[in-house]
Every structure is written in structure tokens, then in C-alpha cells.
Design a protein around this motif. Sequence first.
Motif, mmCIF file in Angstrom:
data_model
loop_
_atom_site.group_PDB
_atom_site.id
_atom_site.type_symbol
_atom_site.label_atom_id
_atom_site.label_comp_id
_atom_site.label_asym_id
_atom_site.label_seq_id
_atom_site.Cartn_x
_atom_site.Cartn_y
_atom_site.Cartn_z
ATOM 1 N N VAL A 140 0.843 -1.209 0.000
ATOM 2 C CA VAL A 140 0.000 0.000 0.000
ATOM 3 C C VAL A 140 0.870 1.247 0.000
ATOM 4 C CG1 VAL A 140 -1.769 1.304 1.225
ATOM 5 C CG2 VAL A 140 -1.899 -1.198 1.160
ATOM 6 N N ALA A 141 1.892 1.262 0.856
ATOM 7 C CA ALA A 141 2.776 2.430 0.937
ATOM 8 C C ALA A 141 3.497 2.663 -0.395
ATOM 9 C CB ALA A 141 3.788 2.237 2.059
ATOM 10 N N ALA A 142 3.938 1.584 -1.035
ATOM 11 C CA ALA A 142 4.610 1.717 -2.331
ATOM 12 C C ALA A 142 3.649 2.244 -3.384
ATOM 13 C CB ALA A 142 5.188 0.375 -2.761
ATOM 14 N N GLY A 143 2.380 1.782 -3.328
ATOM 15 C CA GLY A 143 1.386 2.267 -4.274
ATOM 16 C C GLY A 143 1.068 3.733 -4.081
ATOM 17 N N ILE A 144 1.014 4.174 -2.818
ATOM 18 C CA ILE A 144 0.794 5.597 -2.538
ATOM 19 C C ILE A 144 1.965 6.412 -3.087
ATOM 20 C CG2 ILE A 144 0.649 7.326 -0.700
ATOM 21 C CD1 ILE A 144 -0.881 5.231 0.969
ATOM 22 N N ASP A 146 4.002 5.707 -5.568
ATOM 23 C CA ASP A 146 4.093 5.787 -7.036
ATOM 24 C C ASP A 146 2.806 6.310 -7.683
ATOM 25 O OD1 ASP A 146 2.246 3.659 -7.272
ATOM 26 O OD2 ASP A 146 3.792 2.148 -7.567
ATOM 27 N N GLY A 147 1.812 6.666 -6.842
ATOM 28 C CA GLY A 147 0.620 7.296 -7.360
ATOM 29 C C GLY A 147 -0.472 6.368 -7.845
ATOM 30 N N THR A 148 -0.317 5.058 -7.660
ATOM 31 C CA THR A 148 -1.355 4.126 -8.112
ATOM 32 C C THR A 148 -2.393 3.834 -7.033
ATOM 33 O OG1 THR A 148 0.026 2.226 -7.488
ATOM 34 C CG2 THR A 148 0.181 3.008 -9.771
ATOM 35 N N VAL A 149 -2.072 4.162 -5.768
ATOM 36 C CA VAL A 149 -2.985 3.946 -4.641
ATOM 37 C C VAL A 149 -3.377 5.299 -4.057
ATOM 38 C CG1 VAL A 149 -3.190 2.993 -2.304
ATOM 39 C CG2 VAL A 149 -2.092 1.657 -4.098
ATOM 40 N N ARG A 150 -4.616 5.414 -3.628
ATOM 41 C CA ARG A 150 -5.119 6.650 -3.045
ATOM 42 C C ARG A 150 -4.254 7.115 -1.881
ATOM 43 N NH1 ARG A 150 -10.677 4.683 -1.213
ATOM 44 N NH2 ARG A 150 -10.345 6.423 0.231
ATOM 45 N N PRO A 155 -2.046 2.647 5.364
ATOM 46 C CA PRO A 155 -1.586 1.302 5.011
ATOM 47 C C PRO A 155 -1.889 0.244 6.059
ATOM 48 C CG PRO A 155 0.054 2.903 4.339
ATOM 49 C CD PRO A 155 -0.989 3.655 5.103
ATOM 50 N N ALA A 156 -1.718 0.552 7.330
ATOM 51 C CA ALA A 156 -1.951 -0.432 8.386
ATOM 52 C C ALA A 156 -3.416 -0.861 8.432
ATOM 53 C CB ALA A 156 -1.525 0.130 9.739
#
Length: 205
Positions: A140-144, A146-150, A155-156
Motif C-alpha cells: 500500500v505504501a509503495a502504491g501511494i 508511485d501514485g497508483t494507490v489513493r 496502510p496499516a
Amino acid sequence: MPTPRRTQKQRREQAEAALLAASAELVVERGARALTLAGVGERAGYSRGIVTHHFGSKHALLERLARSVQAGFVPGLDELRPGLDRLLGLVDGYIGEIGRGATAQRAFLVLWTEALTTPELASVFRERDEAFRADLRDDVAAGIADGTVRGDLVPAEVATAIVAQLRGIGLQRLLDPDAIDTEHLRRSITEQWRRALAAQPTRQP
């Protein structure tokens, strides 16, 4: 040509794999409390002594079994970079593996439920679940990043919700296999998480 003799390491690894497989079968059939070193040795075709030699105690055997079955629960994830695609692949793959009903996966779920009332298992599964949540938090943190996750997600909290859902599906499938259509479910659940997590494309002015 004569078959090459196995090395001592190969013999040890083969014996340990057979003992873990036998342990998984017995856990599924009888539960962890009824598991005995003698029973594991007999099921695997070895003596009780070799079980003690390899693992030392029943607790150590169950701990090793829990670690081994969870470590390979969803194959192929190591090839993916942390982020949304890896997280969705984990969700899809986890439900798919539950549907296969392999003995190792079923044994893990049985052990997980018994950990609630078995102190010597509880510490192992707290550690296993924390590792699972940490893996998801990283995605989740990686997605945030790189802009792919809200960006408004925690994340937790996402990790806790996903673990709860996947474990719950697994337990339902374990209790009543015919009631859970995992092939349909894996697609719908994965898509639900995609919609819940994916960042909206930025509109061009």
C-alpha cells in the motif's frame, strides 16, 4: 547407469519434507492437539526418533510447519515489485490457493484457529500475521508513493482489513467447501479491492 547416491544434506531435506507433509496431513485430520511425534514418524515412514532428531519437540515441529506452509502460500509474488499490482496479485492468488484445498493450506488454517486457545501456537501466529500485514502495508505504501494507490488511505488499516477478509474466506472454505465458489470470488474480491484502492487519474486542465 547406477543412480547417484544422495548426499547427507539431500537425505536430511527429504526426511524433513516428508515429516512436514505427514504433520500437515495429521493436523488436518485430527488437529494440532492430537498430533504426536510418534504419529508423525509413523505416517511419514520413519521412527519417532528421527522426528525428535530433526525438530526436537512438538512445538518446534508445529512452528516449522506454520512457517513453511505460509511462506509458499501464494507463489510468484517475489517476481513482482511492491505496489498495487502485487497486492492485487496476492489477494487473487490467496483465494485461488484456498480453492485448491491443498493439505498444507488447510493445515495452516487449522493451526491458525487453534492458536486462539493454544498459547504455544499463539506467539507463532501473531508473528506470522504481523509479517503478513507488514507485507501488505509495504504494498500500500509503495502504491501511494508511485501514485497508483489513493493517498488518503492508511496502510496499516488496509492491511488489517485484507488479512481479516482472506482469513475469513479461508475458514469458511475449510468449514463448508461446497458453499464457497473461490474461482468467482477471487475475481470479484480482487476487483473490489482495485476499486477501493486505486487512485483516480488526474484530470488534465
